[in-house]
Write a protein that holds these residues in place. Structure first.
Motif, PDB file in Angstrom:
ATOM      1  N   GLY A 115      24.823   4.802  10.595  1.00  0.00           N
ATOM      2  CA  GLY A 115      24.563   6.770  10.328  1.00  0.00           C
ATOM      3  C   GLY A 115      23.224   6.814   9.987  1.00  0.00           C
ATOM      4  N   GLY A 116      22.934   7.754  11.222  1.00  0.00           N
ATOM      5  CA  GLY A 116      21.699   8.539  10.484  1.00  0.00           C
ATOM      6  C   GLY A 116      21.071   9.410   9.405  1.00  0.00           C
ATOM      7  N   SER A 117      22.861  10.277   8.413  1.00  0.00           N
ATOM      8  CA  SER A 117      22.457  10.791   7.757  1.00  0.00           C
ATOM      9  C   SER A 117      21.761  10.279   6.524  1.00  0.00           C
ATOM     10  N   THR A 118      20.756  10.709   5.743  1.00  0.00           N
ATOM     11  CA  THR A 118      20.697  10.671   4.684  1.00  0.00           C
ATOM     12  C   THR A 118      21.156  11.388   3.706  1.00  0.00           C
ATOM     13  N   LEU A 119      21.190  10.594   2.531  1.00  0.00           N
ATOM     14  CA  LEU A 119      21.718  11.163   1.120  1.00  0.00           C
ATOM     15  C   LEU A 119      21.503  12.461   0.915  1.00  0.00           C
ATOM     16  N   THR A 120      20.647  13.106   1.420  1.00  0.00           N
ATOM     17  CA  THR A 120      20.237  14.178   1.628  1.00  0.00           C
ATOM     18  C   THR A 120      21.147  15.402   2.739  1.00  0.00           C
ATOM     19  N   MET A 121      21.649  14.957   3.547  1.00  0.00           N
ATOM     20  CA  MET A 121      22.044  15.607   4.177  1.00  0.00           C
ATOM     21  C   MET A 121      23.757  15.166   4.481  1.00  0.00           C
ATOM     22  N   GLN A 122      24.392  14.415   3.110  1.00  0.00           N
ATOM     23  CA  GLN A 122      25.298  14.091   3.046  1.00  0.00           C
ATOM     24  C   GLN A 122      25.770  14.974   2.209  1.00  0.00           C
ATOM     25  N   VAL A 123      24.517  15.532   0.894  1.00  0.00           N
ATOM     26  CA  VAL A 123      24.745  16.168  -0.304  1.00  0.00           C
ATOM     27  C   VAL A 123      24.958  18.269   0.737  1.00  0.00           C
ATOM     28  N   ALA A 124      24.126  17.347   2.022  1.00  0.00           N
ATOM     29  CA  ALA A 124      24.437  18.866   2.339  1.00  0.00           C
ATOM     30  C   ALA A 124      25.671  18.941   2.835  1.00  0.00           C
ATOM     31  N   ARG A 125      26.195  18.320   3.882  1.00  0.00           N
ATOM     32  CA  ARG A 125      27.849  18.307   3.850  1.00  0.00           C
ATOM     33  C   ARG A 125      28.626  19.125   3.260  1.00  0.00           C
TER      34      ARG A 125
END
Length: 676
Positions: A115-125
């Motif tokens: 995946g290309g999602s960062t941990l920060t992007m996962q937190v956003a989701r």
């Protein structure tokens, strides 16, 4: 020259466009509306050693426990970042390099490899509770991630992930997951355990170990393989069931949450191990009993007032309808005979009786009130010690008439109790349980007796405010009570030695309540059995039902009893014949101090005198009366054979005192004074 000018112009234009784009980008990111990043976490109730006793769900019934980053195993953090977001501490929320790599891998393999999602992007989701399937959703997460990175530190973002990552069912966050799936706090995790907790949030429902163990094992193996941490030994199986979080002390937990609605954590004085033992004992206590019979137990350290175990019912459930949810430690009930020790203690302090004083257990009528013994029999003259040991009803009513029901009520309040009368002023029936009290009240009263007559407020929270302790009865009176109550034989079938526990049982009118309250040199225990709705339990007696549970509770506290306190200085230990004449046989106050010709009279100090303290004591002068005289202070002989009519009493402590004088013929007088 023209070419150079054109080049410079184009360069400037590009730089201007880049700066303009950067500014527009910054404005776009800064305009992002972020939800509240303060995570709502479960309210926790903890034991004295920080063991979790109870956790309350947050919105939608989810369990999300507070967690500090420093309380997480560093191995887990290292593995999480290495697996999910290697450049977490270097990118600004979106890792473009990882995104390009993920897209290239997908094109080459025809499927998503990484995946290309960062941990920060996962937190956003997770904060937005949004999906990842559409380009619009992905762009929204990128914008959200950039905005988060500008507002929060990396550690704060990582902490948000550890709070919100889904782990199946209603479990959110690493700590709740570690307790639910592994039965342990996440402070120490094996590599296999860490790998499982890293893999689950990617597909929390399809990888749930209890429902899809094969998928969970495969996901764990992929994490270990990618990180190069495949062990040489066989991995343990994944957990096959969720571990229910503890629900210890549910009634007290609910009360603390209600009384302190803004607190997220309640650090109690409870001992987690002892609490579990007492809850099991309460369940065993009602086995084989009549329908709807409940039980409650309170254990406290009377030296500190800290409550160590608190059981409001055998089961906090609807197994018995709604009755299991009723906290019987705080329910108003009739205390039966458990108040009798306080009556005798007050009478000791008034100088009315001594444990060896004879008192008449015979029919008596006070106005329209004619008390009866439980068995309907009368025993005639017997000692006060025997009257309390046998729990007779008539002697304490006689003493309450002499002391005054108002004094008895005041004694309860000094002990910190909250007595409730059904209406009107207190009458003589209060001595036999005609007042509403709680199990917690009675435990507090007996804690005060165990502490030498000093009120000992119960403490439920660690670090609570120390309350000023008031005097219930004198240390001598308290010791006399402890000595008498410790002489009561243990119940039949209980393997305990007499003298180890001072205790009293009680049965309320109509067999509605069965009580047993007792203490040794360290702990005080209160036991109640009955029906929460107040209906009778035919044949229920405190001595038969509650007393065996009391002694079993002491056995579960510690195998050995802490010895009771020795008698304080000045304690009069004597037989009936060796007592001063007025103490050999109880007479009512009116009879004991009625004026007769030539009876002694205290010329100084007068009744109600307020004297200034000095280091020389209090002078007294006695008129009339036959020498020698006996002078008592608060019921204790101070000058036993005084052959003069003037003397000095060694009174130097601030407070109230009762001075009594008895002459050689048994005639007496008494005054109350106060030293300031």
């Amino acid at each position: 020259m023209r070419r150079l000018s054109a080049f410079l112009f184009l360069t400037a234009a590009c730089l201007w466009l880049a700066a303009f784009g950067r500014d527009r980008f910054d404005l776009w990111v800064d305009a992002t509306v972020l939800p509240d990043v303060l995570s709502e976490v479960s309210v926790e109730v903890r034991a004295r050693d920080a063991t979790l006793l109870r956790a309350f769900a947050v919105e939608d019934g989810r369990l999300r426990l507070a967690l500090r980053l420093g309380a997480v195993d560093p191995t887990f953090i290292d593995m999480l970042i290495a697996y999910e977001d290697k450049r977490f501490f270097r990118h600004s929320g979106v890792d473009l390099r990882a995104g390009v790599r993920a897209a290239g891998q997908a094109l080459r393999h025809g499927r998503v490899v990484s995946g290309g999602s960062t941990l920060t992007m996962q937190v956003a989701r997770l904060l937005e509770n949004s999906g990842t399937g559409s380009m619009a959703g992905k762009l929204r997460q990128m914008r959200f991630a950039w905005a988060l990175e500008r507002k929060l530190t990396k550690r704060e973002i990582l902490t948000l992930y550890l709070h919100h990552a889904p782990y199946g069912g209603a479990i959110e966050g690493l700590r709740a997951a570690s307790l639910t799936w592994l039965g342990k706090e996440p402070a120490r995790l094996t590599e296999a355990q860490a790998a499982l907790l890293i893999a689950l949030p990617q597909a929390p429902e399809s990888r749930r170990p209890d429902r899809h163990p094969q998928a969970a094992r495969a996901a764990r193996a992929r994490v270990l393989a990618r990180l190069g941490r495949v062990p040489s030994y066989a991995l343990p199986d994944v957990p096959r069931r969720m571990i229910a979080l503890p629900r210890f002390a549910p009634h007290l937990s609910a009360r603390l949450r209600r009384d302190f609605p803004t607190a997220l954590r309640h650090d109690t004085t409870l001992d987690a191990t002892l609490q579990a033992r007492m809850q099991a004992l309460a369940r065993r206590a009602v086995m084989g009993q009549q329908a709807d019979v409940s039980a409650a137990i309170v254990v406290a350290d009377h030296q500190t007032g800290e409550v160590l175990a608190h059981v409001g019912s055998p089961a906090f459930s609807d197994a018995q309808g709604a009755l299991g949810f009723v906290d019987m430690t705080a329910a108003l009930r009739s205390p039966g005979s458990t108040l009798k020790p306080l009556v005798y203690g007050l009478a000791f302090d008034e100088g009315l009786v001594h444990p060896a004083t004879l008192i008449n257990d015979a029919p008596v009528v006070f106005g329209g009130y004619a008390p009866q013994n439980f068995d309907g029999a009368f025993r005639g003259m017997l000692t006060v010690r025997d009257a309390l040991t046998l729990s007779l009803n008539i002697p304490p009513v006689r003493l309450t008439h002499a002391v005054g029901p108002a004094r008895l009520m005041a004694g309860m309040r000094r002990a910190g109790l909250r007595p409730q009368l059904s209406g009107g002023a207190a009458g003589l029936a209060v001595a036999l349980g005609g007042v509403g009290l709680r199990l917690e009240d009675l435990v507090q009263l007996y804690a005060g007796i165990a502490q030498g007559g000093q009120a000992q407020p119960l403490q439920f929270l660690r670090g609570g405010q120390t309350q000023r302790r008031s005097t219930i009865i004198s240390p001598v009176a308290a010791w006399h009570l402890s000595h008498i109550l410790s002489g009561i034989a243990p119940p039949k079938g209980v393997a305990a030695q007499a003298g180890q526990v001072a205790y009293k049982t009680g049965t309320s009118y109509g067999h509605r309540d069965a009580w047993a309250i007792g203490f040794d040199g360290r702990h005080v225990v209160g036991v109640w059995l009955g029906r929460p709705d107040g209906t009778p339990v035919p044949g229920a007696f405190g001595g038969d039902l509650a007393a065996p549970i009391l002694f079993e509770a002491f056995d579960r506290i510690a195998p050995q009893r802490t010895p009771l306190s020795p008698p304080p200085a000045g304690t009069l230990i004597a037989g009936t014949a060796d007592l001063p004449l007025p103490l050999q046989e109880f007479r009512s106050r009116d009879a004991a101090f009625a004026a007769v010709p030539d009876s002694p009279k205290l010329a100084f100090p007068p009744e109600g005198a307020v004297l200034r303290r000095s280091g020389f004591g209090v002078p007294i002068r006695v008129d009339a009366g036959t020498l020698p005289l006996t002078v008592l202070v608060d019921g204790l002989p101070v000058l036993p054979r005084l052959r003069s009519r003037a003397a000095t009493l060694p009174l130097t402590d601030e407070g109230f005192a009762r001075i009594s004088v008895i002459d050689a013929k048994g005639r007496s007088t008494s005054v109350h004074i106060r030293l300031d």
